[in-house]
Each structure stands twice: as structure tokens, then as C-alpha cells.
Write an enzyme that holds these catalytic residues in place. Structure first.
Site, mmCIF file in Angstrom:
data_model
loop_
_atom_site.group_PDB
_atom_site.id
_atom_site.type_symbol
_atom_site.label_atom_id
_atom_site.label_comp_id
_atom_site.label_asym_id
_atom_site.label_seq_id
_atom_site.Cartn_x
_atom_site.Cartn_y
_atom_site.Cartn_z
ATOM 1 N N SER A 16 0.787 -1.240 0.000
ATOM 2 C CA SER A 16 0.000 0.000 0.000
ATOM 3 C C SER A 16 0.823 1.298 0.000
ATOM 4 C CB SER A 16 -0.968 0.001 1.181
ATOM 5 O OG SER A 16 -1.793 -1.125 1.103
ATOM 6 N N LYS A 62 -7.815 -7.626 11.003
ATOM 7 C CA LYS A 62 -9.062 -7.317 10.282
ATOM 8 C C LYS A 62 -10.315 -7.677 11.071
ATOM 9 C CE LYS A 62 -7.227 -7.440 5.634
ATOM 10 N NZ LYS A 62 -7.331 -7.947 4.268
ATOM 11 N N ASP A 98 -12.268 -5.355 0.670
ATOM 12 C CA ASP A 98 -11.805 -6.636 0.104
ATOM 13 C C ASP A 98 -12.947 -7.299 -0.663
ATOM 14 O OD1 ASP A 98 -9.197 -6.563 1.030
ATOM 15 O OD2 ASP A 98 -9.650 -7.643 2.891
ATOM 16 N N GLY A 122 -8.197 -21.712 4.414
ATOM 17 C CA GLY A 122 -7.952 -20.738 5.482
ATOM 18 C C GLY A 122 -9.241 -20.081 5.931
ATOM 19 N N ALA A 126 -9.440 -12.349 5.492
ATOM 20 C CA ALA A 126 -9.686 -12.305 4.044
ATOM 21 C C ALA A 126 -10.676 -13.392 3.637
ATOM 22 C CB ALA A 126 -8.375 -12.457 3.289
ATOM 23 N N LEU A 199 -4.831 -15.224 -3.073
ATOM 24 C CA LEU A 199 -4.946 -13.828 -2.657
ATOM 25 C C LEU A 199 -3.578 -13.172 -2.480
ATOM 26 C CD1 LEU A 199 -7.934 -14.461 -2.303
ATOM 27 C CD2 LEU A 199 -7.908 -13.187 -0.168
ATOM 28 N N TYR A 201 -0.051 -11.669 -3.506
ATOM 29 C CA TYR A 201 0.396 -10.942 -4.711
ATOM 30 C C TYR A 201 1.913 -10.845 -4.784
ATOM 31 C CZ TYR A 201 0.107 -7.636 -0.917
ATOM 32 O OH TYR A 201 0.225 -7.052 0.320
ATOM 33 N N GLY A 222 -3.329 -12.200 -6.389
ATOM 34 C CA GLY A 222 -4.129 -11.197 -5.688
ATOM 35 C C GLY A 222 -3.874 -9.758 -6.095
HETATM 36 P P1 NAP Z 1 -5.342 -13.966 8.712
HETATM 37 O O1 NAP Z 1 -6.541 -13.282 9.251
HETATM 38 O O2 NAP Z 1 -4.140 -14.101 9.560
HETATM 39 O O3 NAP Z 1 -5.842 -15.402 8.202
HETATM 40 C C1 NAP Z 1 -5.042 -16.314 7.543
HETATM 41 C C2 NAP Z 1 -5.619 -17.725 7.742
HETATM 42 O O4 NAP Z 1 -4.747 -18.632 7.093
HETATM 43 C C3 NAP Z 1 -5.687 -18.167 9.188
HETATM 44 O O5 NAP Z 1 -6.894 -17.835 9.771
HETATM 45 C C4 NAP Z 1 -5.482 -19.682 9.084
HETATM 46 O O6 NAP Z 1 -6.731 -20.344 8.901
HETATM 47 C C5 NAP Z 1 -4.667 -19.838 7.816
HETATM 48 N N1 NAP Z 1 -3.257 -20.086 8.146
HETATM 49 C C6 NAP Z 1 -2.395 -19.265 8.779
HETATM 50 N N2 NAP Z 1 -1.197 -19.844 8.910
HETATM 51 C C7 NAP Z 1 -1.300 -21.072 8.357
HETATM 52 C C8 NAP Z 1 -0.414 -22.177 8.212
HETATM 53 N N3 NAP Z 1 0.837 -22.127 8.657
HETATM 54 N N4 NAP Z 1 -0.887 -23.292 7.609
HETATM 55 C C9 NAP Z 1 -2.161 -23.366 7.142
HETATM 56 N N5 NAP Z 1 -3.039 -22.342 7.275
HETATM 57 C C10 NAP Z 1 -2.622 -21.235 7.874
HETATM 58 O O7 NAP Z 1 -4.846 -13.234 7.375
HETATM 59 P P2 NAP Z 1 -5.737 -12.503 6.275
HETATM 60 O O8 NAP Z 1 -5.855 -11.070 6.588
HETATM 61 O O9 NAP Z 1 -6.959 -13.303 6.077
HETATM 62 O O10 NAP Z 1 -4.765 -12.602 4.978
HETATM 63 C C11 NAP Z 1 -4.459 -13.862 4.421
HETATM 64 C C12 NAP Z 1 -3.660 -13.708 3.118
HETATM 65 O O11 NAP Z 1 -4.436 -13.041 2.142
HETATM 66 C C13 NAP Z 1 -2.368 -12.903 3.256
HETATM 67 O O12 NAP Z 1 -1.371 -13.500 2.457
HETATM 68 C C14 NAP Z 1 -2.741 -11.549 2.705
HETATM 69 O O13 NAP Z 1 -1.629 -10.848 2.182
HETATM 70 C C15 NAP Z 1 -3.706 -11.942 1.607
HETATM 71 N N6 NAP Z 1 -4.660 -10.879 1.273
HETATM 72 C C16 NAP Z 1 -4.629 -10.347 0.031
HETATM 73 C C17 NAP Z 1 -5.539 -9.375 -0.323
HETATM 74 C C18 NAP Z 1 -5.522 -8.792 -1.701
HETATM 75 O O14 NAP Z 1 -6.099 -7.720 -1.903
HETATM 76 N N7 NAP Z 1 -4.915 -9.465 -2.647
HETATM 77 C C19 NAP Z 1 -6.486 -8.907 0.608
HETATM 78 C C20 NAP Z 1 -6.500 -9.495 1.867
HETATM 79 C C21 NAP Z 1 -5.578 -10.463 2.198
HETATM 80 P P3 NAP Z 1 -7.061 -21.710 9.714
HETATM 81 O O15 NAP Z 1 -6.687 -21.416 11.135
HETATM 82 O O16 NAP Z 1 -8.483 -21.898 9.469
HETATM 83 O O17 NAP Z 1 -6.229 -22.820 9.142
#
Ligand code: NAP
Length: 240
Positions: A16, A62, A98, A122, A126, A199, A201, A222
Site C-alpha cells: 500500500s 481485520k 476486500d 484458510g 480475508a 490472494l 500478490y 491477488g
Molecule cells: P489472517 O486473518 O491471519 O488469516 C489467515 C488464515 O490462514 C488463518 O486464519 C489460518 O486459517 C490460515 N493459516 C495461517 N497460517 C497457516 C499455516 N501455517 N498453515 C495453514 N493455514 C494457515 O490473514 P488474512 O488477513 O486473512 O490474509 C491472508 C492472506 O491473504 C495474506 O497472504 C494476505 O496478504 C492476503 N490478502 C490479500 C488481499 C488482496 O487484496 N490481494 C487482501 C486481503 C488479504 P485456519 O486457522 O483456518 O487454518
């Protein structure tokens, strides 16, 4: 000069600040966009009176930020996650852009004729936006998570992947600098009929997407979602 920024932790490789710095320069906008790494979400209170106009919210806050806002937009409340905060008349208002970014980019990826079911890998912030969009588009889906609440990774086999032709990675697995990681799914069951959306990038092609390409699947990262959600945040901050 208007002040914007990003909260999350850590914030080492964020897209960002560069995106908004380039936008401000290109469009002659007198504003700045800074990083605010917050070791705990409780630290958000220190920003409430810092003359900010808007913030983005990223991992891992978030969901947690909802408890710290004065008002929450209906859609963000329904999603259960906020990634955009507007500061207005001393109040903080939470939104979710998002949803917009994911929906627009998914539609351009799978097209109008997609008939299959989806797997969301996951269950974080997101994933909530992804779930909301799939519900909205009438695409049946299951969430795969380590807890196995809806479905566990160990349950993914040929039959499950045959039914679910759209697979969306919302975990951070494979994100820079841990590019050697990928979600634990049976890639050998992926076919040319599959759509793999990550997601992430950075890198442009995660191991998840590389493995999908090797099996002939269509892939998308993403980046488009990211720019769409950033522009939607800007529109909210500036009531465009
Ligand atoms: P978050 O709230 O931390 O959630 C990520 C989820 O991934 C966790 O709840 C967990 O789900 C799973 N996870 C985490 N570590 C893991 C591991 N070691 N093995 C397996 N599963 C695992 O993060 P978020 O904000 O949702 O973001 C997630 C990803 O999306 C990031 O890479 C972020 O950069 C990307 N993103 C991209 C955009 C875009 O505009 N392109 C927007 C938002 C997010 P479980 O506990 O259910 O397994």
C-alpha cells in the site's frame, strides 16, 4: 496535507505505501500514506487522535479491529472483517473493500458461466470477505482449515477436488519471504478444469499457482484484487 496509513503487524513487505505514493504523485494529490506497525491491536487507541483521514487494516487485525471502532458499515459487519477505516468528525467508521476487490477480480477470472463449487483455504479475515462474495454470487463452497471445523486438509482427495473446481488460497502460505511454502492439498488431482486463485500478490506466482499451472489449471494472483480494494478505500475516504 491529509494523512493516511496502514495498521497491522509486522508490516515489512506492504504494497500500500508504494501504491499510494505513486498515486499521489501521478494525480498531484497532497497527501501522505504511512505504515503504523502495531504490536497489539490495543495500540490502535494511540492513533485515534492523530489527525488521520483514513487507514487500511491488514494481518492480523481485520477481525480484532471491530471492537475498537465507533461505527461499522453494514456490509463490513455482515462480513465480520474491516480493512478500511474512515475518520470523520472524530469518529472511526469501519468498511470492507476486500469484498469489492475480490468480487470484481473473481468475475473477470472465472467469467459468468462458472457452474462449480469452491474451496476456501484458510479461515481468517480475508476468507470472510471471500465467503461473503461466494455466497453473494451463489457459488456453493466449503472452508478448509487446520481446525477442520468445516473441512480438514486431510479430507481433500480426488473426489473432493473433482467437485470443487475453484480453489481459493486465503492463507499466507507461500507469501514472500516464505516462498517455498504452499497449502497442503493433493495437487495431482488438479486438472485443466480447475481455477486456482491466490490472494497473495508477492511473489507474483506462488508455489500454489506454479503447481496449478503444472497441472494445466487456470490461475490468478491477488494483485488485481489489491488495486481494486485500494481504489475503493480511496473512494470511501474521499466520498467519491
Ligand atoms: P489472517 O486473518 O491471519 O488469516 C489467515 C488464515 O490462514 C488463518 O486464519 C489460518 O486459517 C490460515 N493459516 C495461517 N497460517 C497457516 C499455516 N501455517 N498453515 C495453514 N493455514 C494457515 O490473514 P488474512 O488477513 O486473512 O490474509 C491472508 C492472506 O491473504 C495474506 O497472504 C494476505 O496478504 C492476503 N490478502 C490479500 C488481499 C488482496 O487484496 N490481494 C487482501 C486481503 C488479504 P485456519 O486457522 O483456518 O487454518
Amino acid at each position: 496535507m491529509k494523512k493516511y496509513g496502514l495498521i497491522g503487524y509486522p508490516l515489512n513487505h506492504s504494497f500500500s505505501p508504494k501504491y499510494f505514493a505513486e498515486k499521489f504523485q501521478k494525480e498531484g494529490i497532497d497527501a501522505e500514506y504511512r505504515l503504523f506497525p502495531l504490536p497489539t491491536i490495543a495500540d490502535f487507541v494511540t492513533l485515534k487522535n492523530s489527525n488521520l483521514s483514513g487507514l487500511n487494516v491488514t494481518i492480523p487485525y481485520k477481525k480484532a479491529i471491530l471492537d475498537y471502532l465507533d461505527l461499522i458499515d453494514d456490509k463490513a459487519r455482515e462480513v465480520g472483517a474491516v480493512n478500511t477505516i474512515k475518520f470523520e468528525d472524530g469518529k472511526t467508521i469501519g468498511y470492507n473493500t476486500d469484498v469489492y476487490g475480490f468480487k470484481e477480480s473473481l468475475q473477470s477470472f472465472i467469467g459468468a458461466g462458472f457452474q462449480g463449487q469452491a474451496l476456501i483455504l484458510g479461515s481468517g479475515g480475508a476468507a470472510k470477505a471471500v465467503k461473503y462474495v461466494l455466497d453473494d454470487m451463489g457459488i456453493d463452497h466449503k472452508t478448509v482449515s487446520r481446525s477442520g471445523k468445516d473441512m480438514a486438509y486431510a479430507e481433500l482427495d480426488g473426489a473432493v477436488l473433482e467437485r470443487h473446481k475453484l480453489i481459493i488460497n486465503t492463507t499466507p502460505l507461500g507469501m514472500y519471504p516464505h516462498t517455498e511454502a504452499c497449502p497442503d492439498i493433493p495437487y495431482k488431482e488438479i486438472t485443466e478444469e480447475h481455477f486456482l486463485y491466490d490472494l497473495i500478490y508477492n511473489p507474483e506466482k506462488t508455489l500454489f499457482l506454479i503447481k496449478g499451472t503444472e497441472r494445466g489449471a487456470r490461475i490468478k494472483n491477488g494483485h488485481e484484487m489489491l488495486t481494486l480494494q485500494a481504489e475503493n478505500s480511496w473512494a470511501i475516504w474521499n466520498q467519491i
